[in-house]
Motif scaffolding. Structure first.
Motif, PDB file in Angstrom:
ATOM      1  N   LYS A 111     -10.976 105.800  72.926  1.00  0.00           N
ATOM      2  CA  LYS A 111      -9.381 105.468  72.795  1.00  0.00           C
ATOM      3  C   LYS A 111      -8.786 105.997  73.673  1.00  0.00           C
ATOM      4  N   ARG A 112      -8.905 105.159  74.842  1.00  0.00           N
ATOM      5  CA  ARG A 112      -7.963 105.540  76.073  1.00  0.00           C
ATOM      6  C   ARG A 112      -6.524 104.535  75.767  1.00  0.00           C
ATOM      7  N   GLU A 113      -5.616 104.877  75.823  1.00  0.00           N
ATOM      8  CA  GLU A 113      -4.224 104.239  75.782  1.00  0.00           C
ATOM      9  C   GLU A 113      -3.950 103.319  77.101  1.00  0.00           C
ATOM     10  N   ARG A 114      -3.626 102.294  76.913  1.00  0.00           N
ATOM     11  CA  ARG A 114      -3.134 101.150  77.976  1.00  0.00           C
ATOM     12  C   ARG A 114      -2.064 102.036  79.045  1.00  0.00           C
ATOM     13  N   PRO A 115      -1.886 101.189  80.133  1.00  0.00           N
ATOM     14  CA  PRO A 115      -0.944 101.753  80.967  1.00  0.00           C
ATOM     15  C   PRO A 115       0.333 101.465  80.422  1.00  0.00           C
ATOM     16  N   ASP A 116       1.341 102.298  80.461  1.00  0.00           N
ATOM     17  CA  ASP A 116       2.862 102.263  79.806  1.00  0.00           C
ATOM     18  C   ASP A 116       3.856 102.108  81.152  1.00  0.00           C
ATOM     19  N   PHE A 117       3.408 101.499  82.054  1.00  0.00           N
ATOM     20  CA  PHE A 117       4.401 101.138  83.164  1.00  0.00           C
ATOM     21  C   PHE A 117       4.190  99.693  83.718  1.00  0.00           C
ATOM     22  N   HIS A 118       5.220  99.095  84.077  1.00  0.00           N
ATOM     23  CA  HIS A 118       5.167  97.721  84.554  1.00  0.00           C
ATOM     24  C   HIS A 118       4.504  96.691  84.037  1.00  0.00           C
ATOM     25  N   ARG A 119       4.426  96.665  82.641  1.00  0.00           N
ATOM     26  CA  ARG A 119       3.706  95.635  81.945  1.00  0.00           C
ATOM     27  C   ARG A 119       4.222  94.581  81.708  1.00  0.00           C
ATOM     28  N   LEU A 120       3.633  93.358  82.334  1.00  0.00           N
ATOM     29  CA  LEU A 120       4.118  92.001  82.388  1.00  0.00           C
ATOM     30  C   LEU A 120       3.899  91.248  81.016  1.00  0.00           C
ATOM     31  N   ILE A 121       2.879  91.799  79.865  1.00  0.00           N
ATOM     32  CA  ILE A 121       2.906  90.886  78.880  1.00  0.00           C
ATOM     33  C   ILE A 121       2.650  92.214  77.599  1.00  0.00           C
ATOM     34  N   ASP A 122       2.958  91.928  76.415  1.00  0.00           N
ATOM     35  CA  ASP A 122       2.829  92.650  75.464  1.00  0.00           C
ATOM     36  C   ASP A 122       1.080  92.631  74.824  1.00  0.00           C
ATOM     37  N   ILE A 123       0.596  93.701  74.461  1.00  0.00           N
ATOM     38  CA  ILE A 123      -0.689  93.773  74.017  1.00  0.00           C
ATOM     39  C   ILE A 123      -0.935  95.126  73.267  1.00  0.00           C
ATOM     40  N   SER A 124      -1.799  95.108  72.394  1.00  0.00           N
ATOM     41  CA  SER A 124      -2.166  96.073  71.537  1.00  0.00           C
ATOM     42  C   SER A 124      -3.415  96.755  71.857  1.00  0.00           C
ATOM     43  N   GLY A 125      -3.938  97.679  71.060  1.00  0.00           N
ATOM     44  CA  GLY A 125      -5.483  98.143  71.176  1.00  0.00           C
ATOM     45  C   GLY A 125      -5.461  98.946  72.447  1.00  0.00           C
ATOM     46  N   TYR A 126      -6.851  99.605  72.383  1.00  0.00           N
ATOM     47  CA  TYR A 126      -7.211 100.489  73.429  1.00  0.00           C
ATOM     48  C   TYR A 126      -7.663  99.832  74.785  1.00  0.00           C
ATOM     49  N   SER A 127      -7.596 100.887  75.889  1.00  0.00           N
ATOM     50  CA  SER A 127      -7.869 100.249  77.094  1.00  0.00           C
ATOM     51  C   SER A 127      -9.392 100.352  77.617  1.00  0.00           C
ATOM     52  N   PHE A 128     -10.010 101.327  77.571  1.00  0.00           N
ATOM     53  CA  PHE A 128     -11.193 101.505  78.070  1.00  0.00           C
ATOM     54  C   PHE A 128     -12.440 101.183  77.127  1.00  0.00           C
TER      55      PHE A 128
END
Length: 218
Positions: A111-128
């Motif tokens: 349940k790692r959150e995605r990066p919250d900086f300099h995101r060029l597209i929108d996406i949901s869900g966990y990161s790792f």
């Protein structure tokens, strides 16, 4: 038989090693000590930002999307069945389905959150770990393996390995560039899919060797 046993032993050792490295990365994420690895790579990759590069990276991310992978997988499965390579079709399907399930399980566990900086597209869900990376690695690696087994021309073999490698790298890098994954998500994805893929191939080779041995004894 001895050669096969040694090969299987080597595969299991690699799987154990990769699992250990994956566990180390996961622990580093948990204790928040992974930033020294992630941040320099993010700065380097995103430092190449330009409209043209962004368009290219979005293209590779689209190629690595679930919809694209499913469509390509169905096409390849159809070709394998048509060519009567049914065992390879089963291996291909199991490798991809298992990768997808494994990715969802691991994302739910960590349940790692995605990066919250300099995101060029929108996406949901966990990161790792990175789902795009896991599917790209499994898809193009198993495809290269199957082509290698069915094509004897060395030039074609080199070409498919080069193409597979480039597709994996570009899809993985696109996720960092677009700001939706940390580099450690990418490495974790490669490790996780490697373990599943190598185990699947080893099991497939063992079954094929046993089948060949049974045919010879009849």
């Amino acid at each position: 038989m001895r050669e096969l046993s040694l090969r299987l032993l080597f595969v299991w050792i690699i799987c154990i090693l990769f699992t250990g490295i994956f566990a180390y990365i996961a622990r580093s994420i948990h204790v928040q000590s992974i930033s020294n690895f992630d941040e320099p790579i993010i700065d380097f990759v995103q430092g190449a930002e330009s409209p043209g590069v962004t368009s290219i990276m979005k293209l590779f991310t689209t190629i690595g999307s679930t919809t694209s992978v499913v469509l390509l997988a169905l096409l390849i499965l159809g070709v394998l069945v048509w060519k009567k390579h049914r065992a390879q079709a089963v291996l291909f399907a199991i490798a991809l389905a298992g990768t997808g399930i494994l990715n969802q399980v691991l994302k739910f566990v960590f349940k790692r959150e995605r990066p919250d900086f300099h995101r060029l597209i929108d996406i949901s869900g966990y990161s790792f770990p990175s789902g795009h990376t896991m599917m790209a690695f499994s898809f193009y690696t198993i495809l290269a393996y199957i082509v290698w087994r069915n094509v004897v021309n060395s030039g074609s073999r080199v070409a498919i390995i080069f193409l597979a490698t480039m597709m994996i790298i570009m899809i993985a890098v696109s996720r960092i560039y677009l700001g939706v994954h940390f580099p450690s998500d990418i490495v974790g994805g490669v490790l996780a899919s490697s373990v599943w893929l190598f185990a699947s191939i080893a099991f497939y080779q063992r079954l094929q060797r046993q089948k060949s041995g049974n045919l010879q004894t009849k």
